[in-house]
Design a protein around this motif. Sequence first.
Motif, PDB file in Angstrom:
ATOM      1  N   VAL A  44       0.784  -1.228  -0.082  1.00  0.00           N
ATOM      2  CA  VAL A  44       0.045   0.065   0.057  1.00  0.00           C
ATOM      3  C   VAL A  44       0.957   1.186  -0.080  1.00  0.00           C
ATOM      4  O   VAL A  44       0.592   2.319  -0.706  1.00  0.00           O
ATOM      5  N   SER A  45       1.663   1.262   0.673  1.00  0.00           N
ATOM      6  CA  SER A  45       2.810   2.240   0.755  1.00  0.00           C
ATOM      7  C   SER A  45       3.346   2.726  -0.599  1.00  0.00           C
ATOM      8  O   SER A  45       3.886   3.852  -0.743  1.00  0.00           O
ATOM      9  N   LEU A  50      -0.406  10.666  -1.928  1.00  0.00           N
ATOM     10  CA  LEU A  50       0.009  11.439  -0.661  1.00  0.00           C
ATOM     11  C   LEU A  50      -0.901  12.367  -0.007  1.00  0.00           C
ATOM     12  O   LEU A  50      -0.661  12.545   1.194  1.00  0.00           O
ATOM     13  N   THR A  51      -1.797  12.814  -0.655  1.00  0.00           N
ATOM     14  CA  THR A  51      -2.900  13.548   0.268  1.00  0.00           C
ATOM     15  C   THR A  51      -3.733  12.656   1.183  1.00  0.00           C
ATOM     16  O   THR A  51      -3.825  13.084   2.105  1.00  0.00           O
ATOM     17  N   LEU A  52      -4.022  11.433   0.738  1.00  0.00           N
ATOM     18  CA  LEU A  52      -4.770  10.602   1.591  1.00  0.00           C
ATOM     19  C   LEU A  52      -3.916  10.038   2.784  1.00  0.00           C
ATOM     20  O   LEU A  52      -4.204   9.968   4.039  1.00  0.00           O
ATOM     21  N   ARG A  55      -3.652  12.852   5.384  1.00  0.00           N
ATOM     22  CA  ARG A  55      -4.796  12.997   6.147  1.00  0.00           C
ATOM     23  C   ARG A  55      -4.806  11.793   7.292  1.00  0.00           C
ATOM     24  O   ARG A  55      -5.029  12.137   8.390  1.00  0.00           O
ATOM     25  N   LEU A  56      -4.264  10.515   6.850  1.00  0.00           N
ATOM     26  CA  LEU A  56      -3.991   9.458   7.734  1.00  0.00           C
ATOM     27  C   LEU A  56      -3.159   9.805   8.790  1.00  0.00           C
ATOM     28  O   LEU A  56      -3.079   9.328  10.048  1.00  0.00           O
ATOM     29  N   LEU A  57      -1.900  10.113   8.435  1.00  0.00           N
ATOM     30  CA  LEU A  57      -0.799  10.571   9.220  1.00  0.00           C
ATOM     31  C   LEU A  57      -1.229  11.574  10.360  1.00  0.00           C
ATOM     32  O   LEU A  57      -0.876  11.559  11.535  1.00  0.00           O
ATOM     33  N   ARG A  58      -2.177  12.480   9.739  1.00  0.00           N
ATOM     34  CA  ARG A  58      -2.428  13.873  10.763  1.00  0.00           C
ATOM     35  C   ARG A  58      -3.194  13.253  12.127  1.00  0.00           C
ATOM     36  O   ARG A  58      -3.509  13.698  13.054  1.00  0.00           O
ATOM     37  N   ILE A  65       4.537  17.217  11.435  1.00  0.00           N
ATOM     38  CA  ILE A  65       5.366  16.187  11.071  1.00  0.00           C
ATOM     39  C   ILE A  65       4.619  15.264   9.948  1.00  0.00           C
ATOM     40  O   ILE A  65       5.469  15.144   9.045  1.00  0.00           O
ATOM     41  N   ALA A  66       3.286  15.265   9.747  1.00  0.00           N
ATOM     42  CA  ALA A  66       2.601  14.615   9.010  1.00  0.00           C
ATOM     43  C   ALA A  66       3.197  15.220   7.498  1.00  0.00           C
ATOM     44  O   ALA A  66       3.172  14.880   6.578  1.00  0.00           O
ATOM     45  N   ASP A  67       2.954  16.768   7.637  1.00  0.00           N
ATOM     46  CA  ASP A  67       3.291  17.542   6.258  1.00  0.00           C
ATOM     47  C   ASP A  67       4.763  17.275   6.106  1.00  0.00           C
ATOM     48  O   ASP A  67       4.986  17.019   4.950  1.00  0.00           O
TER      49      ASP A  67
END
Length: 100
Positions: A44-45, A50-52, A55-58, A65-67
């Motif tokens: 999956v990685s 990258l936008t999804l 959002r998941l990392l946030r 850090i997610a950005d």
Amino acid sequence: KPADSEPAPLLVYKWCQGINNLTDVWDTSEGQCVVVLESKFENVSQKVDLTLLNRLLRLIVDHNIADYMTAKNNIVINYKDMNHTNSYGLIKGLQFGSFV
């Protein structure tokens, strides 16, 4: 090692809080139910948008850090006379790649 087979307690706590904070999540008056699904995602990685991913990392790390993590993957790679724009998926070899 136990850390390899079980999730971090803080992540589980945040996930449970997120479920409990939904409105009427446990309401079954009309026959609805809550389903928890466990699945194994492979590669999956390499294919994630990258936008999804951002959002998941946030949801689990600080938004700065997610950005940073997604910005490091949104680059143009140059080699001799060839160019490649990475628009989706993770680039292998980044320090935080194993975390994601």
